[in-house]
Motif scaffolding. Structure first.
Motif, PDB file in Angstrom:
ATOM      1  N   ALA A   1       0.828  -1.208   0.000  1.00  0.00           N
ATOM      2  CA  ALA A   1       0.000   0.000   0.000  1.00  0.00           C
ATOM      3  C   ALA A   1       0.859   1.254   0.000  1.00  0.00           C
ATOM      4  O   ALA A   1       0.527   2.250  -0.665  1.00  0.00           O
ATOM      5  N   LYS A   2       1.960   1.218   0.717  1.00  0.00           N
ATOM      6  CA  LYS A   2       2.841   2.395   0.768  1.00  0.00           C
ATOM      7  C   LYS A   2       3.481   2.667  -0.594  1.00  0.00           C
ATOM      8  O   LYS A   2       3.593   3.824  -1.020  1.00  0.00           O
TER       9      LYS A   2
ATOM     10  N   SER B   1      -9.992 -11.959   4.834  1.00  0.00           N
ATOM     11  CA  SER B   1     -10.892 -12.044   3.685  1.00  0.00           C
ATOM     12  C   SER B   1     -10.099 -12.449   2.453  1.00  0.00           C
ATOM     13  O   SER B   1      -8.876 -12.294   2.400  1.00  0.00           O
ATOM     14  N   VAL B   2     -10.815 -12.980   1.461  1.00  0.00           N
ATOM     15  CA  VAL B   2     -10.204 -13.415   0.206  1.00  0.00           C
ATOM     16  C   VAL B   2     -10.948 -12.767  -0.951  1.00  0.00           C
ATOM     17  O   VAL B   2     -12.190 -12.810  -1.012  1.00  0.00           O
ATOM     18  N   TYR B   3     -10.178 -12.171  -1.871  1.00  0.00           N
ATOM     19  CA  TYR B   3     -10.743 -11.511  -3.043  1.00  0.00           C
ATOM     20  C   TYR B   3     -10.170 -12.130  -4.313  1.00  0.00           C
ATOM     21  O   TYR B   3      -9.099 -12.741  -4.287  1.00  0.00           O
TER      22      TYR B   3
ATOM     23  N   ARG C   1      -8.392  -1.718  -0.226  1.00  0.00           N
ATOM     24  CA  ARG C   1      -9.233  -0.899   0.633  1.00  0.00           C
ATOM     25  C   ARG C   1      -9.509  -1.636   1.954  1.00  0.00           C
ATOM     26  O   ARG C   1      -9.462  -1.039   3.033  1.00  0.00           O
ATOM     27  N   ARG C   2      -9.774  -2.927   1.852  1.00  0.00           N
ATOM     28  CA  ARG C   2     -10.022  -3.707   3.058  1.00  0.00           C
ATOM     29  C   ARG C   2      -8.757  -3.826   3.919  1.00  0.00           C
ATOM     30  O   ARG C   2      -8.815  -3.727   5.144  1.00  0.00           O
ATOM     31  N   ALA C   3      -7.617  -4.018   3.264  1.00  0.00           N
ATOM     32  CA  ALA C   3      -6.364  -4.178   4.002  1.00  0.00           C
ATOM     33  C   ALA C   3      -6.020  -2.937   4.811  1.00  0.00           C
ATOM     34  O   ALA C   3      -5.350  -3.032   5.852  1.00  0.00           O
TER      35      ALA C   3
ATOM     36  N   ARG D   1      -9.858  -4.647  10.064  1.00  0.00           N
ATOM     37  CA  ARG D   1      -9.260  -5.869   9.508  1.00  0.00           C
ATOM     38  C   ARG D   1      -8.598  -6.699  10.607  1.00  0.00           C
ATOM     39  O   ARG D   1      -7.955  -6.169  11.506  1.00  0.00           O
ATOM     40  N   ILE D   2      -8.737  -8.011  10.484  1.00  0.00           N
ATOM     41  CA  ILE D   2      -8.086  -8.942  11.404  1.00  0.00           C
ATOM     42  C   ILE D   2      -7.254  -9.919  10.575  1.00  0.00           C
ATOM     43  O   ILE D   2      -7.794 -10.685   9.781  1.00  0.00           O
TER      44      ILE D   2
END
Length: 328
Positions: free
Chosen positions: A44-45, A301-303, A313-315, A320-321
């Motif tokens: 993400a960074k 979660s899995v996408y 976005r979820r990460a 988030r866990i």
């Protein structure tokens, strides 16, 4: 092949699907048909443009974690054959191509065999986060059974592995969390106790859970401004290990308590002339401990790979866990 490419820095919507040439492995490389990858903070960074010194040239294929099947091998590859199930580090930094594609190439030293007791999605959650936790808990902190340990971010990507590694030594492990659900998960991972950092002060949970004026070791997977909390919580002569240190608040406490501050960046061998064998040994250890059931990836979660925008976005969401995984 289809790849999900970043052609400019920005929010999670900067990814574009493109048809690009399938890479061919060099003599010491392996071509991996990507089954899954996962999102790490560094991904993400780089996407946002926060790490220009580590970023590949644009347009770039990001993501360091990879799990999949060997599709082809270079002439000098000896460890793997076509059809083998592997996981490891693809790159996604500097000159190393990432795993957000149907195929990626990587040095055979940066791979290990997928443990038989997990699937590709779980294997893709292991590499960077699992290696980072191993470096923090085992190599840097050298946690022992008699230690009292605090893990900041105990259900995060690195934190949930750190809790498991620390608990496996027999140490008392306290994990900081932000909800009852995360507290339950941390307990399942092996934490002896949890502290809600949104409602409990550092002084309060340190007094409750640490018996020698502070924790012997603090594993800080948050870093930067959170280091001040780590310095408060750790005992005199104690050790703080972190992954983030763009700023070091309260340096006075480092001196007053005679603390050790150790920093971890797992991908150093990809950025320097340090041997890749260090990462190979780490991946073997990760595979061994996963096979033995000492550590298990916690998947939020899995996408689908095509839903990389939603996955990022979820990460980056505070609820988030564990890890966010993408499957191909």
């Amino acid at each position: 092949m289809t790849a999900y490419v970043v052609n400019k820095y920005g929010d999670s919507n900067v990814f574009e699907d493109r048809t690009v040439e399938t890479p061919s492995p060099d003599d010491d490389e392996v071509l991996v048909e990507v089954a899954a990858t996962s999102v790490n903070p560094i991904d993400a960074k780089i996407r946002r443009g926060d790490l220009p010194d580590l970023s590949p040239l644009l347009p770039a294929i990001l993501h360091g974690d990879v799990a999949g099947t060997v599709a082809a091998v270079g002439s000098k590859v000896t460890k793997y054959n076509v059809g083998d199930r592997v996981f490891g580090l693809a790159g996604g930094v500097t000159d190393y191509p990432g795993a957000l594609a149907e195929y990626t190439v990587t040095d055979e030293t940066l791979l290990a065999s997928v443990p038989e007791n997990i699937d590709f999605e779980a294997a893709a959650a292991l590499p960077i986060a699992g290696l980072t936790a191993w470096e923090m808990v085992v190599n840097e902190a050298a946690i022992q059974s008699e230690n009292q340990v605090l893990v900041h971010g105990g259900t995060g990507g690195v934190g949930h592995f750190a809790v498991q590694y620390a608990a496996a030594t027999g140490a008392d492990v306290v994990a900081t969390v932000s909800s009852a659900e995360k507290a339950d998960q941390a307990g399942n991972l092996g934490a002896t106790d949890t502290a809600n950092y949104e409602t409990e002060s550092v002084q309060a949970y340190t007094a409750e859970y640490a018996s020698s004026g502070g924790f012997d070791v603090v594993i800080d997977t948050v870093g930067d401004e959170n280091l001040a909390r780590s310095f408060e919580a750790v005992a005199p002569y104690g050790t703080v290990v972190s992954t983030e240190s763009s700023s070091v608040p309260r340096p006075d406490l480092l001196h007053e308590k005679a603390l050790s501050l150790n920093l971890v960046l797992t991908i150093v061998p990809l950025l320097t002339d340090e041997p890749l064998s260090r990462l190979q040994e780490g991946l073997k250890n990760l595979s061994k401990h996963t096979s033995a059931g000492d550590v298990s990836p916690l998947i939020d979660s899995v996408y689908e790979l095509s839903d990389v925008e939603q996955a990022h976005r979820r990460a980056e969401h505070p609820d988030r866990i564990g890890k966010v995984v993408l499957e191909n």
